[in-house]
Scaffold this motif. Sequence first.
Motif, mmCIF file in Angstrom:
data_model
loop_
_atom_site.group_PDB
_atom_site.id
_atom_site.type_symbol
_atom_site.label_atom_id
_atom_site.label_comp_id
_atom_site.label_asym_id
_atom_site.label_seq_id
_atom_site.Cartn_x
_atom_site.Cartn_y
_atom_site.Cartn_z
ATOM 1 N N ASP A 1 -8.262 15.968 5.672
ATOM 2 C CA ASP A 1 -8.022 15.132 6.842
ATOM 3 C C ASP A 1 -6.911 15.669 7.748
ATOM 4 O OD1 ASP A 1 -10.002 13.401 5.991
ATOM 5 O OD2 ASP A 1 -8.597 12.085 4.933
ATOM 6 N N HIS B 1 7.000 22.359 -0.735
ATOM 7 C CA HIS B 1 7.816 21.170 -0.472
ATOM 8 C C HIS B 1 9.176 21.651 0.003
ATOM 9 C CE1 HIS B 1 10.775 18.048 -1.561
ATOM 10 N NE2 HIS B 1 9.850 17.255 -1.076
ATOM 11 N N THR C 1 0.849 -1.185 0.000
ATOM 12 C CA THR C 1 0.000 0.000 0.000
ATOM 13 C C THR C 1 0.892 1.245 0.000
ATOM 14 O OG1 THR C 1 -0.129 0.060 2.403
ATOM 15 C CG2 THR C 1 -1.867 -1.149 1.251
ATOM 16 N N PHE C 2 0.404 2.267 -0.624
ATOM 17 C CA PHE C 2 1.138 3.523 -0.713
ATOM 18 C C PHE C 2 0.328 4.589 0.009
ATOM 19 C CE2 PHE C 2 2.398 0.907 -4.268
ATOM 20 C CZ PHE C 2 3.783 0.933 -4.143
ATOM 21 N N PRO C 3 0.960 5.294 0.954
ATOM 22 C CA PRO C 3 0.201 6.248 1.770
ATOM 23 C C PRO C 3 -0.307 7.431 0.951
ATOM 24 C CG PRO C 3 2.541 6.301 2.326
ATOM 25 C CD PRO C 3 2.361 5.211 1.324
ATOM 26 N N LYS C 4 -1.538 7.804 1.241
ATOM 27 C CA LYS C 4 -2.189 8.938 0.583
ATOM 28 C C LYS C 4 -2.823 9.780 1.678
ATOM 29 C CE LYS C 4 -6.177 8.303 -1.500
ATOM 30 N NZ LYS C 4 -7.240 7.977 -2.468
ATOM 31 N N VAL C 5 -2.703 11.088 1.578
ATOM 32 C CA VAL C 5 -3.238 11.984 2.593
ATOM 33 C C VAL C 5 -4.088 13.047 1.913
ATOM 34 C CG1 VAL C 5 -2.640 13.649 4.402
ATOM 35 C CG2 VAL C 5 -1.217 11.613 4.067
ATOM 36 N N ALA C 6 -5.296 13.243 2.401
ATOM 37 C CA ALA C 6 -6.185 14.291 1.885
ATOM 38 C C ALA C 6 -6.030 15.545 2.745
ATOM 39 C CB ALA C 6 -7.632 13.812 1.914
ATOM 40 N N MET D 1 1.102 17.667 4.821
ATOM 41 C CA MET D 1 0.409 16.456 4.388
ATOM 42 C C MET D 1 1.334 15.236 4.347
ATOM 43 S SD MET D 1 -1.913 18.322 1.504
ATOM 44 C CE MET D 1 -2.689 16.809 0.954
ATOM 45 N N LEU D 2 2.460 15.366 3.692
ATOM 46 C CA LEU D 2 3.399 14.241 3.560
ATOM 47 C C LEU D 2 4.663 14.591 4.321
ATOM 48 C CD1 LEU D 2 2.960 13.594 -0.281
ATOM 49 C CD2 LEU D 2 1.723 12.516 1.616
ATOM 50 N N THR E 1 3.549 11.686 9.040
ATOM 51 C CA THR E 1 2.329 11.211 8.380
ATOM 52 C C THR E 1 2.539 9.990 7.500
ATOM 53 O OG1 THR E 1 2.606 12.755 6.529
ATOM 54 C CG2 THR E 1 1.262 13.503 8.409
ATOM 55 N N VAL E 2 3.675 9.945 6.790
ATOM 56 C CA VAL E 2 3.880 8.831 5.846
ATOM 57 C C VAL E 2 5.273 8.215 5.935
ATOM 58 C CG1 VAL E 2 2.151 9.686 4.210
ATOM 59 C CG2 VAL E 2 4.543 10.386 3.945
#
Length: 141
Positions: A13, A110, A5-10, A27-28, A32-33
């Motif tokens: 959220d 970033h 699985t690859f982490p995804k963040v909205a 987010m990332l 978080t990931v």
Amino acid sequence: MSTTTFPKVAAADVTPNRRRGGDLRVMLSPLTVGATSGFMGCGHLQPGEYVSEHYHPYSEEFLYVVRGTVTVRLDGMPVQVGPDEAIMVPINVRHRIENHTGEPAMVVFHLSPMAPRPDLGHVDCEELPGPGALPEVGGPA
């Protein structure tokens, strides 16, 4: 077939952080990931809002404007950045992001590489305008 699985963040959220100004959402990140090379997020600036001046002793910052227009002050020099434009903030360059328009602005940021410790990632140059704690990105302690 892979079961990885690859982490995804909205963005919806992530709790907004307003300490440095605007609505910033990391987010990332390491927290978080499990990111190891940098972190990424988004920011929303309403008309008249700004992200307070600061610099990064270890990281370059890449800023992309999704909508609206912002003024990025680099060591005091104003640079307008509009939709679908990006700007790089070099290491140790003081910068402040301002929305002087009548429209909301959205940016994506970033930063890389990571500072050796989270407390060394940002150096604030002016009083912070918002309430609460600073954003947490995690990383080496």
